[in-house]
Design a protein around this motif. Structure first.
Motif, PDB file in Angstrom:
ATOM      1  N   ASP A   1       0.833  -1.214   0.000  1.00 54.29           N
ATOM      2  CA  ASP A   1       0.000   0.000   0.000  1.00 54.29           C
ATOM      3  C   ASP A   1       0.861   1.255   0.000  1.00 54.29           C
ATOM      4  O   ASP A   1       0.538   2.250  -0.673  1.00 54.29           O
ATOM      5  N   LEU A   2       1.968   1.226   0.742  1.00 53.58           N
ATOM      6  CA  LEU A   2       2.856   2.383   0.808  1.00 53.58           C
ATOM      7  C   LEU A   2       3.513   2.642  -0.549  1.00 53.58           C
ATOM      8  O   LEU A   2       3.625   3.790  -0.990  1.00 53.58           O
ATOM      9  N   VAL A   3       3.947   1.579  -1.222  1.00 57.78           N
ATOM     10  CA  VAL A   3       4.565   1.721  -2.543  1.00 57.78           C
ATOM     11  C   VAL A   3       3.564   2.324  -3.529  1.00 57.78           C
ATOM     12  O   VAL A   3       3.900   3.229  -4.307  1.00 57.78           O
ATOM     13  N   ALA A   4       2.327   1.847  -3.497  1.00 55.57           N
ATOM     14  CA  ALA A   4       1.298   2.387  -4.384  1.00 55.57           C
ATOM     15  C   ALA A   4       0.997   3.851  -4.061  1.00 55.57           C
ATOM     16  O   ALA A   4       0.824   4.676  -4.974  1.00 55.57           O
ATOM     17  N   GLU A   5       0.961   4.194  -2.784  1.00 54.69           N
ATOM     18  CA  GLU A   5       0.712   5.583  -2.387  1.00 54.69           C
ATOM     19  C   GLU A   5       1.790   6.516  -2.911  1.00 54.69           C
ATOM     20  O   GLU A   5       1.540   7.693  -3.201  1.00 54.69           O
ATOM     21  N   ALA A   6       3.005   5.997  -3.073  1.00 54.32           N
ATOM     22  CA  ALA A   6       4.116   6.811  -3.564  1.00 54.32           C
ATOM     23  C   ALA A   6       4.066   7.012  -5.080  1.00 54.32           C
ATOM     24  O   ALA A   6       4.922   7.703  -5.639  1.00 54.32           O
ATOM     25  N   GLY A   7       3.086   6.394  -5.748  1.00 58.04           N
ATOM     26  CA  GLY A   7       2.919   6.636  -7.176  1.00 58.04           C
ATOM     27  C   GLY A   7       3.371   5.517  -8.093  1.00 58.04           C
ATOM     28  O   GLY A   7       3.325   5.668  -9.319  1.00 58.04           O
ATOM     29  N   TRP A   8       3.777   4.392  -7.521  1.00 56.23           N
ATOM     30  CA  TRP A   8       4.195   3.253  -8.329  1.00 56.23           C
ATOM     31  C   TRP A   8       2.983   2.435  -8.742  1.00 56.23           C
ATOM     32  O   TRP A   8       1.982   2.375  -8.018  1.00 56.23           O
ATOM     33  N   ALA A   9       3.081   1.779  -9.902  1.00 56.29           N
ATOM     34  CA  ALA A   9       1.965   1.002 -10.439  1.00 56.29           C
ATOM     35  C   ALA A   9       2.283  -0.486 -10.424  1.00 56.29           C
ATOM     36  O   ALA A   9       3.451  -0.896 -10.399  1.00 56.29           O
ATOM     37  N   GLY A  10       1.204  -1.293 -10.467  1.00 59.97           N
ATOM     38  CA  GLY A  10       1.368  -2.737 -10.589  1.00 59.97           C
ATOM     39  C   GLY A  10       2.157  -3.375  -9.467  1.00 59.97           C
ATOM     40  O   GLY A  10       2.967  -4.284  -9.703  1.00 59.97           O
ATOM     41  N   VAL A  11       1.921  -2.942  -8.244  1.00 61.98           N
ATOM     42  CA  VAL A  11       2.702  -3.438  -7.111  1.00 61.98           C
ATOM     43  C   VAL A  11       2.368  -4.910  -6.838  1.00 61.98           C
ATOM     44  O   VAL A  11       1.198  -5.295  -6.784  1.00 61.98           O
ATOM     45  N   GLU A  12       3.385  -5.722  -6.679  1.00 56.49           N
ATOM     46  CA  GLU A  12       3.212  -7.121  -6.315  1.00 56.49           C
ATOM     47  C   GLU A  12       4.363  -7.516  -5.401  1.00 56.49           C
ATOM     48  O   GLU A  12       5.388  -6.850  -5.358  1.00 56.49           O
ATOM     49  N   TRP A  13       4.165  -8.611  -4.672  1.00 58.61           N
ATOM     50  CA  TRP A  13       5.242  -9.061  -3.803  1.00 58.61           C
ATOM     51  C   TRP A  13       5.342 -10.575  -3.830  1.00 58.61           C
ATOM     52  O   TRP A  13       4.416 -11.282  -4.201  1.00 58.61           O
ATOM     53  N   ARG A  14       6.531 -11.039  -3.418  1.00 57.33           N
ATOM     54  CA  ARG A  14       6.812 -12.468  -3.288  1.00 57.33           C
ATOM     55  C   ARG A  14       7.531 -12.687  -1.971  1.00 57.33           C
ATOM     56  O   ARG A  14       8.482 -11.971  -1.649  1.00 57.33           O
ATOM     57  N   ASN A  15       7.075 -13.665  -1.200  1.00 60.41           N
ATOM     58  CA  ASN A  15       7.714 -13.971   0.073  1.00 60.41           C
ATOM     59  C   ASN A  15       8.966 -14.814  -0.137  1.00 60.41           C
ATOM     60  O   ASN A  15       8.993 -15.721  -0.964  1.00 60.41           O
ATOM     61  N   LEU A  16       9.995 -14.499   0.619  1.00 57.46           N
ATOM     62  CA  LEU A  16      11.223 -15.278   0.645  1.00 57.46           C
ATOM     63  C   LEU A  16      11.410 -15.817   2.062  1.00 57.46           C
ATOM     64  O   LEU A  16      11.120 -15.121   3.036  1.00 57.46           O
ATOM     65  N   THR A  17      11.919 -17.035   2.166  1.00 59.75           N
ATOM     66  CA  THR A  17      12.174 -17.665   3.467  1.00 59.75           C
ATOM     67  C   THR A  17      10.938 -17.572   4.367  1.00 59.75           C
ATOM     68  O   THR A  17      10.996 -17.124   5.513  1.00 59.75           O
ATOM     69  N   GLY A  18       9.801 -17.978   3.809  1.00 60.93           N
ATOM     70  CA  GLY A  18       8.579 -18.029   4.593  1.00 60.93           C
ATOM     71  C   GLY A  18       8.039 -16.689   5.035  1.00 60.93           C
ATOM     72  O   GLY A  18       7.268 -16.615   5.989  1.00 60.93           O
ATOM     73  N   GLY A  19       8.435 -15.624   4.358  1.00 60.56           N
ATOM     74  CA  GLY A  19       7.949 -14.302   4.731  1.00 60.56           C
ATOM     75  C   GLY A  19       8.880 -13.544   5.662  1.00 60.56           C
ATOM     76  O   GLY A  19       8.566 -12.424   6.056  1.00 60.56           O
ATOM     77  N   VAL A  20       9.998 -14.157   6.033  1.00 63.62           N
ATOM     78  CA  VAL A  20      11.012 -13.394   6.792  1.00 63.62           C
ATOM     79  C   VAL A  20      11.402 -12.152   5.985  1.00 63.62           C
ATOM     80  O   VAL A  20      11.610 -11.067   6.529  1.00 63.62           O
ATOM     81  N   VAL A  21      11.475 -12.336   4.686  1.00 63.79           N
ATOM     82  CA  VAL A  21      11.784 -11.252   3.755  1.00 63.79           C
ATOM     83  C   VAL A  21      10.703 -11.249   2.676  1.00 63.79           C
ATOM     84  O   VAL A  21      10.181 -12.298   2.308  1.00 63.79           O
ATOM     85  N   ALA A  22      10.358 -10.056   2.197  1.00 64.71           N
ATOM     86  CA  ALA A  22       9.442  -9.934   1.070  1.00 64.71           C
ATOM     87  C   ALA A  22      10.085  -9.101  -0.014  1.00 64.71           C
ATOM     88  O   ALA A  22      10.778  -8.115   0.262  1.00 64.71           O
TER      89      ALA A  22
END
Length: 229
Positions: A202-223
């Motif tokens: 949500d923060l990335v989108a608020e900053a004006g970026w489009a098509g935001v998506e994420w992928r979890n690494l190490t079970g979500g320790v890192v995204a």
């Protein structure tokens, strides 16, 4: 060294990273149980740099995260506001154009880069939203953003174990290997206080970026969050 607090005053954070610079890479490798190398590889694959592209590696520290972009033929600019980090990095990697810069006031013109990436540094910027907007400003239209940051493990039992490690095991380990172990108390606290995957999206989108998506690494320790300018 007076460690930084969660209000992340820039002068305190800068001094803290200046102090830990000498053994920063070794300490990270130990504390992450070697996972940091895998995470860096995932960042490179997510950015997918093409030879000749211009890449900004923000909060680059000593340039460990920047070197692979150079190896792929991209023109990478490692940028950090810790002069201590930059000095250590320049000694180890004199061929990289290390640049001092504040994440909320980047020293680059609009639309300079084809891709911008920041690994484990966004949560240390005093105003992450302003930092994301600055990254958007210096990225060309259609350019890419990749944010690699600590996040929230998705499996509740593992999340409990992970938080126990952060607050109880991490500081003693840091005392054994770091040049400034108190800094890692702040780092553990800042990880706990950071938004979860959706919150950062949500923060990335608020900053004006489009098509935001994420992928979890190490079970979500890192995204790994990706978006387009």
């Amino acid at each position: 060294m007076a460690r930084a607090q969660l209000d992340k005053q820039p002068i305190d954070v800068r001094r803290m990273f200046d102090t830990v610079a000498r053994r920063y890479d070794v300490t990270n490798d130990v504390l992450s149980l070697g996972q940091d190398r895998r995470w860096r590889h995932d960042v490179i694959e997510a950015v997918a740099p093409v030879a000749g592209e211009r890449v900004l590696d923000l909060a680059a520290g000593t340039g460990t995260s920047s070197e692979p972009f150079h190896d792929r033929g991209a023109t990478v600019v490692p940028c950090d506001f810790s002069l201590g980090m930059l000095r250590v990095g320049k000694q180890a990697r004199p061929h990289l154009p290390f640049t001092a810069g504040d994440g909320t006031r980047l020293p680059f013109a609009d639309a300079t880069f084809d891709a911008v990436t920041i690994s484990f540094g966004l949560r240390n910027i005093v105003d992450p939203l302003a930092g994301l907007r600055e990254m958007r400003r210096v990225t060309r239209p259609g350019g890419r953003l990749v944010v690699c940051e600590f996040s929230h493990p998705t499996w509740a039992p593992f999340r409990t174990v992970y938080l126990e490690y952060l607050m109880k095991a991490l500081p003693p380990i840091a005392r054994a290997v770091s040049s400034a172990p108190d800094a890692y108390v702040y780092l553990a606290e800042s990880i706990r206080a950071w938004p979860d995957q959706q919150g950062l999206s949500d923060l990335v989108a608020e900053a004006g970026w489009a098509g935001v998506e994420w992928r979890n690494l190490t079970g979500g320790v890192v995204a790994l969050h990706r978006a387009t300018a």
